[in-house]
Structures are given as C-alpha cells and as structure tokens.
Design a protein around this motif. Structure first.
Motif, PDB file in Angstrom:
ATOM      1  N   UNK A 188       0.786  -1.373  -0.394  1.00 56.27           N
ATOM      2  CA  UNK A 188      -0.009  -0.126  -0.421  1.00 56.27           C
ATOM      3  C   UNK A 188       0.688   1.264   0.258  1.00 56.27           C
ATOM      4  N   UNK A 189      -0.040   2.253  -0.820  1.00 53.57           N
ATOM      5  CA  UNK A 189       1.348   3.911  -0.686  1.00 53.57           C
ATOM      6  C   UNK A 189       0.342   4.834  -0.347  1.00 53.57           C
ATOM      7  N   UNK A 190      -0.007   5.907  -0.197  1.00 50.82           N
ATOM      8  CA  UNK A 190      -0.435   6.915  -0.764  1.00 50.82           C
ATOM      9  C   UNK A 190      -1.977   7.098   0.491  1.00 50.82           C
ATOM     10  N   UNK A 191      -2.415   8.316   0.620  1.00 42.52           N
ATOM     11  CA  UNK A 191      -4.030   8.891   1.320  1.00 42.52           C
ATOM     12  C   UNK A 191      -5.255   9.047   0.346  1.00 42.52           C
ATOM     13  N   UNK A 192      -6.290   9.079   0.729  1.00 40.32           N
ATOM     14  CA  UNK A 192      -7.410   8.923   0.291  1.00 40.32           C
ATOM     15  C   UNK A 192      -8.410   7.363  -0.616  1.00 40.32           C
ATOM     16  N   UNK A 193      -9.198   7.712  -1.630  1.00 39.13           N
ATOM     17  CA  UNK A 193      -9.877   6.773  -1.824  1.00 39.13           C
ATOM     18  C   UNK A 193      -8.966   5.222  -2.143  1.00 39.13           C
ATOM     19  N   UNK A 194      -9.016   4.348  -2.596  1.00 33.35           N
ATOM     20  CA  UNK A 194      -8.107   3.072  -2.655  1.00 33.35           C
ATOM     21  C   UNK A 194      -8.603   2.771  -4.238  1.00 33.35           C
ATOM     22  N   UNK A 195      -7.570   3.045  -4.805  1.00 34.74           N
ATOM     23  CA  UNK A 195      -7.250   2.352  -6.183  1.00 34.74           C
ATOM     24  C   UNK A 195      -6.475   0.675  -5.832  1.00 34.74           C
ATOM     25  N   UNK A 196      -7.099  -0.262  -6.362  1.00 34.82           N
ATOM     26  CA  UNK A 196      -6.632  -1.880  -6.748  1.00 34.82           C
ATOM     27  C   UNK A 196      -6.003  -2.045  -8.219  1.00 34.82           C
ATOM     28  N   UNK A 197      -4.417  -2.367  -8.085  1.00 32.11           N
ATOM     29  CA  UNK A 197      -3.852  -2.765  -9.202  1.00 32.11           C
ATOM     30  C   UNK A 197      -3.468  -4.138  -9.034  1.00 32.11           C
TER      31      UNK A 197
END
Length: 275
Positions: free
Chosen positions: A25-34
């Motif tokens: 995981x990295x970042x903040x805010x809504x999730x994006x599954x890659x």
C-alpha cells in the motif's frame, strides 16, 4: 532499470475465507486496487502505482504471483535468470486454482478475494468508492469486481483471459453472463464507465473481445485502442502492456495519453465526486 526495494510501500497481508495474499500500500485517499500482469509487480508496475498515489489515492497492490519489485529485464538478472523467473511465475499461474485461463463464461476464483479486498480498502480509506485496474491475466478481474457497487472506476488493461486459442474464446472475457448482466445494469442505472486498453495487433487481446464489451455495455465501454507502432521498443514482448512495459512516457505519445485517461478516470470518479 533495477530491482525496486519497495521503499515507500507499506507491506501487509489480507485474508478472506481462508485465502491470504501479501498486499502493498502507498498514499492516502480513496483506494485503487492495482493488479499486476505476469511476471508480477515489476518496477514498471510500481511506477504506475506511484502515479496513482500522486493524484491523491491510496494505491493497493495484491501480490497474486511473482516477487514484488523484481526487475524482469535481462539487463538486471541476465537472460537465464529472466527466463527462469518468467517461466516459474507463468507455471504457478497456470496450475493455480485461483486463475481460470481457458474456460469461458466464468470468472476466476480469486475475484471473490479481490472483491473482499476492495470492500476492506473502501472501509479503510473512505471516499465515494474504489477504483481498480487489471493487467493481462488480471485484466478482466476489474470487470468482474464491478458487480460490487463500491467499485466505481474499473479499468481493463490488455485483458487476456480466456487465452484466445479459439474463435469462441476470442469473443468472450473472463466473467460469467450473470455477472456481466449486473455490470451492464450498473452502467444503465448509475452511469458506470468501464475503460479498456489494448494494442490493435495484440494477439492476447483480440479485437473481438472489445467488440463484445461494446455490444454488452454500449457507450459505457470506453475503448482505448492503440497502433502497435505507439509501443515502446524497449519492451521485452511485442506491443502488449499499455501503461507499464510499453509506455513511452513523453507528452504527445499515444501511450502517455492512454495513461492520462486512466488517471483522469480515477481522479474524476474517486476524487472530484467526493467533494
């Protein structure tokens, strides 16, 4: 490039119904599954993930196969090392019960786990919903995940299953008719958009597959189809990986424009709509 040491990424696991996979995981805010392509979460996939995090999203990468951060290019590990890594990863996918490589009319078992991961990340990260992008063997997973109304920004990058070894398999994608009907209903009722990316000459992603999605989803399917000549010549395979290995990251390049379209979809659906 060289191996990526995963600096900047939080590492953990996620378990659903007895199945556990590692998650980055990295970042903040809504999730994006890659969801990565074979051979796994390469440095190029992580570059793409970094861009998703940079627009203000939490990027979530499930480790479904391969060793995250390993550079598959021969310059990094030699031709023999590269060949062994690709072959071992491909073999694991082929024999895994989580992936459906040839059968038509159904999604892979791992999709249920991915839906649960998306639901977990939505609760964890907040926002109006979750985005997802699948690549190659995972390309169609984002479509099947969209049966859950928390998935509001699905992207299918070079969706390659089922493997197009017959005319019938060229005209289908790895989702059941019932699941596809649910997604179609969401497109009609909610304005859901599904984006698909492919190079026109890519044997793994035949044009008939995108024609199917146009018929089933109508204008809700946004097809980005690129000429083979737009691909980076540095890729190890013929034109295939639109936003990773075959990306030419320069203004005016068709692959860069395709990447920007993907990021704009995530930005519009996940960030602007939450205001």
């Amino acid at each position: 490039m060289a191996d990526h040491d995963l600096t900047g990424y939080e590492q953990g696991t996620f378990t659903h119904e007895g199945t556990q996979h590692r998650v980055l995981r990295r970042g903040t805010g809504p999730a994006v599954i890659v969801m990565a392509e074979i051979p796994g979460i390469t440095p190029k996939v992580l570059e793409f993930a970094d861009r998703v995090a940079a627009i203000g999203c939490t990027v979530v990468l499930p480790v479904l196969f391969g060793e995250p951060g390993l550079d598959p290019h021969p310059d990094a590990h030699g031709r023999l090392g590269t060949a062994r890594y690709w072959a071992s990863t491909a073999l694991k996918v082929c024999v895994s019960r989580e992936f459906t490589l040839l059968a038509t009319g159904r999604s892979s078992r791992v999709v249920s786990w991915l839906r649960a991961l998306a639901a977990h990340e939505h609760e964890r990260c907040g926002g109006p919903g979750v985005g997802a992008i699948g690549m190659c063997v995972t390309g169609g997973f984002a479509l099947a995940m969209a049966t859950d109304d928390r998935l509001i920004a699905p992207v299918l990058s070079q969706p390659s299953l089922p493997v197009a070894v017959s005319a019938a398999r060229k005209r289908t994608i790895d989702i059941s008719p019932a699941e596809l009907a649910v997604v179609r209903g969401r497109c009609e009722r909610e304005g859901l958009q599904v984006m698909g990316l492919r190079f026109k000459g890519d044997w793994f992603v035949p044009g008939d597959r995108f024609a199917l999605l146009r018929r089933e989803l109508g204008d809700a399917f946004v097809a980005v189809e690129l000429e083979d000549g737009a691909a980076s010549p540095d890729g190890l395979l013929p034109p295939h990986s639109v936003v990773t290995e075959h990306l030419i990251d320069a203004p005016g390049e068709p692959t860069r424009a395709a990447l920007d379209q993907v990021l704009d979809l995530f930005r519009t659906r996940l960030l602007e709509e939450k205001v």
